[in-house]
Design a protein around this motif. Structure first.
Motif, PDB file in Angstrom:
ATOM      1  N   MET A 277      -4.054   9.539  -1.086  1.00  0.00           N
ATOM      2  CA  MET A 277      -4.447   8.469  -0.396  1.00  0.00           C
ATOM      3  C   MET A 277      -5.232   8.693   0.595  1.00  0.00           C
ATOM      4  SD  MET A 277      -3.880   5.617  -2.851  1.00  0.00           S
ATOM      5  CE  MET A 277      -5.039   4.495  -1.480  1.00  0.00           C
ATOM      6  N   LEU A 278      -4.485   9.940   1.399  1.00  0.00           N
ATOM      7  CA  LEU A 278      -4.975  10.051   2.561  1.00  0.00           C
ATOM      8  C   LEU A 278      -5.978  10.940   2.875  1.00  0.00           C
ATOM      9  CD1 LEU A 278      -1.574  12.656   3.599  1.00  0.00           C
ATOM     10  CD2 LEU A 278      -2.342  10.301   4.588  1.00  0.00           C
TER      11      LEU A 278
ATOM     12  N   ASN B  82      -0.758   4.797   6.194  1.00  0.00           N
ATOM     13  CA  ASN B  82      -0.934   6.038   5.466  1.00  0.00           C
ATOM     14  C   ASN B  82       0.785   7.225   5.927  1.00  0.00           C
ATOM     15  OD1 ASN B  82      -2.743   6.179   3.867  1.00  0.00           O
ATOM     16  ND2 ASN B  82      -4.062   7.078   5.302  1.00  0.00           N
ATOM     17  N   GLU B  83       1.015   6.243   6.564  1.00  0.00           N
ATOM     18  CA  GLU B  83       2.874   6.471   7.258  1.00  0.00           C
ATOM     19  C   GLU B  83       3.510   6.480   5.527  1.00  0.00           C
ATOM     20  OE1 GLU B  83       4.853   5.401  10.624  1.00  0.00           O
ATOM     21  OE2 GLU B  83       2.318   4.890  11.882  1.00  0.00           O
TER      22      GLU B  83
ATOM     23  N   PRO C 242      -0.238  11.710  -1.614  1.00  0.00           N
ATOM     24  CA  PRO C 242      -1.038  11.799  -0.559  1.00  0.00           C
ATOM     25  C   PRO C 242      -2.405  11.947  -0.829  1.00  0.00           C
ATOM     26  CG  PRO C 242      -0.197  13.656  -2.408  1.00  0.00           C
ATOM     27  CD  PRO C 242       0.261  12.548  -2.703  1.00  0.00           C
TER      28      PRO C 242
ATOM     29  N   HIS D 192       2.502   7.080   3.172  1.00  0.00           N
ATOM     30  CA  HIS D 192       1.868   7.460   1.315  1.00  0.00           C
ATOM     31  C   HIS D 192       3.381   7.478   0.297  1.00  0.00           C
ATOM     32  CE1 HIS D 192       1.818  11.233   3.557  1.00  0.00           C
ATOM     33  NE2 HIS D 192       1.759  11.726   2.366  1.00  0.00           N
ATOM     34  N   GLU D 193       3.599   8.997   0.875  1.00  0.00           N
ATOM     35  CA  GLU D 193       4.641   9.266  -0.149  1.00  0.00           C
ATOM     36  C   GLU D 193       5.232   7.994  -1.452  1.00  0.00           C
ATOM     37  OE1 GLU D 193       6.975  12.090   1.818  1.00  0.00           O
ATOM     38  OE2 GLU D 193       5.834  12.561   2.987  1.00  0.00           O
ATOM     39  N   SER D 194       5.838   9.325  -2.032  1.00  0.00           N
ATOM     40  CA  SER D 194       6.405   8.389  -3.541  1.00  0.00           C
ATOM     41  C   SER D 194       7.639   8.107  -3.151  1.00  0.00           C
ATOM     42  CB  SER D 194       5.682   9.383  -4.671  1.00  0.00           C
ATOM     43  OG  SER D 194       6.492   8.487  -5.806  1.00  0.00           O
TER      44      SER D 194
ATOM     45  N   HIS E 150       0.926  -1.077  -0.266  1.00  0.00           N
ATOM     46  CA  HIS E 150      -0.488  -0.425   0.229  1.00  0.00           C
ATOM     47  C   HIS E 150       0.597   1.308   0.110  1.00  0.00           C
ATOM     48  CE1 HIS E 150      -2.962  -3.388   1.615  1.00  0.00           C
ATOM     49  NE2 HIS E 150      -3.585  -2.449   0.979  1.00  0.00           N
ATOM     50  N   ALA E 151       2.369   1.550   0.012  1.00  0.00           N
ATOM     51  CA  ALA E 151       3.371   2.315   0.421  1.00  0.00           C
ATOM     52  C   ALA E 151       3.130   3.302  -1.135  1.00  0.00           C
ATOM     53  CB  ALA E 151       4.418   1.909   0.273  1.00  0.00           C
TER      54      ALA E 151
ATOM     55  N   ASN F  41       1.797   5.608  -2.557  1.00  0.00           N
ATOM     56  CA  ASN F  41       0.753   5.730  -3.213  1.00  0.00           C
ATOM     57  C   ASN F  41       0.197   7.278  -3.741  1.00  0.00           C
ATOM     58  OD1 ASN F  41      -0.122   3.131  -4.638  1.00  0.00           O
ATOM     59  ND2 ASN F  41      -0.932   2.685  -2.374  1.00  0.00           N
TER      60      ASN F  41
ATOM     61  N   GLY G  87      -8.304   7.807   3.726  1.00  0.00           N
ATOM     62  CA  GLY G  87      -8.549   6.528   4.782  1.00  0.00           C
ATOM     63  C   GLY G  87     -10.174   6.475   5.240  1.00  0.00           C
TER      64      GLY G  87
END
Length: 155
Positions: free
Chosen positions: A84-85, A126-127, A82, A129-131, A77-78, A80, A88
């Motif tokens: 994705m925030l 979401n920790e 911002p 989430h950054e590309s 899930h990493a 993806n 949630g």
């Protein structure tokens, strides 16, 4: 002593029903549909999700012993971005509604524990989430009970 959240929910059958209902709700949601309709999604996604939730909420260690680990789930899930925030809260709402759909116990403490778990889980994902986010290897399975987080798996 209280049963685990897994036992109180109804065990494996309840979690499989919950995962199916949640997946269907996410597919029906206009914003969540895109990540849930990917062609490369594992065909066993619903079963894996059910095993993951079951283990985290007090069930057997089937996910971690037979399928994968928490680091791998986070990696999937990493990165993806911002956007994705914003998804949630919708994901949590679909989870709560899916619990209604499948008739999980309406006990207020149980439902509060489920919601709190999913809100924590979304924040955990979401920790990263950054590309280009890098998820460390070796995270153990998180554990959640009636009183909340027992272990994040990073302890």
């Amino acid at each position: 002593m209280r049963p685990s959240l897994y036992e109180f929910a109804g065990g494996d059958e309840a979690f499989l029903a919950l995962a199916r209902a949640h997946h269907e709700r996410c597919l029906a949601d206009p914003l969540l549909n895109h990540p849930f309709s990917k062609q490369d999604m594992n065909p066993q996604h619903v079963e894996r999700l059910a095993a993951y939730w079951a283990e985290v909420l007090g069930g057997p260690a089937r996910f971690s012993e037979q399928l994968s680990d928490h680091s791998s789930m986070l990696r999937m899930h990493a990165g993806n971005g911002p956007g994705m925030l914003e998804l949630g809260p919708r994901f949590v709402d679909c989870f709560v509604a899916a619990a209604d759909d499948v008739g999980l116990p309406a006990d207020p403490e149980f439902r509060a524990a489920l919601r709190a778990y999913m809100e924590w889980a979304v924040a955990d994902v979401n920790e990263f989430h950054e590309s280009g986010a890098s998820v460390p290897a070796g995270f153990g399975m998180p554990r959640w009970d009636w009183d909340g987080l027992v272990t994040s798996g990073r302890d």
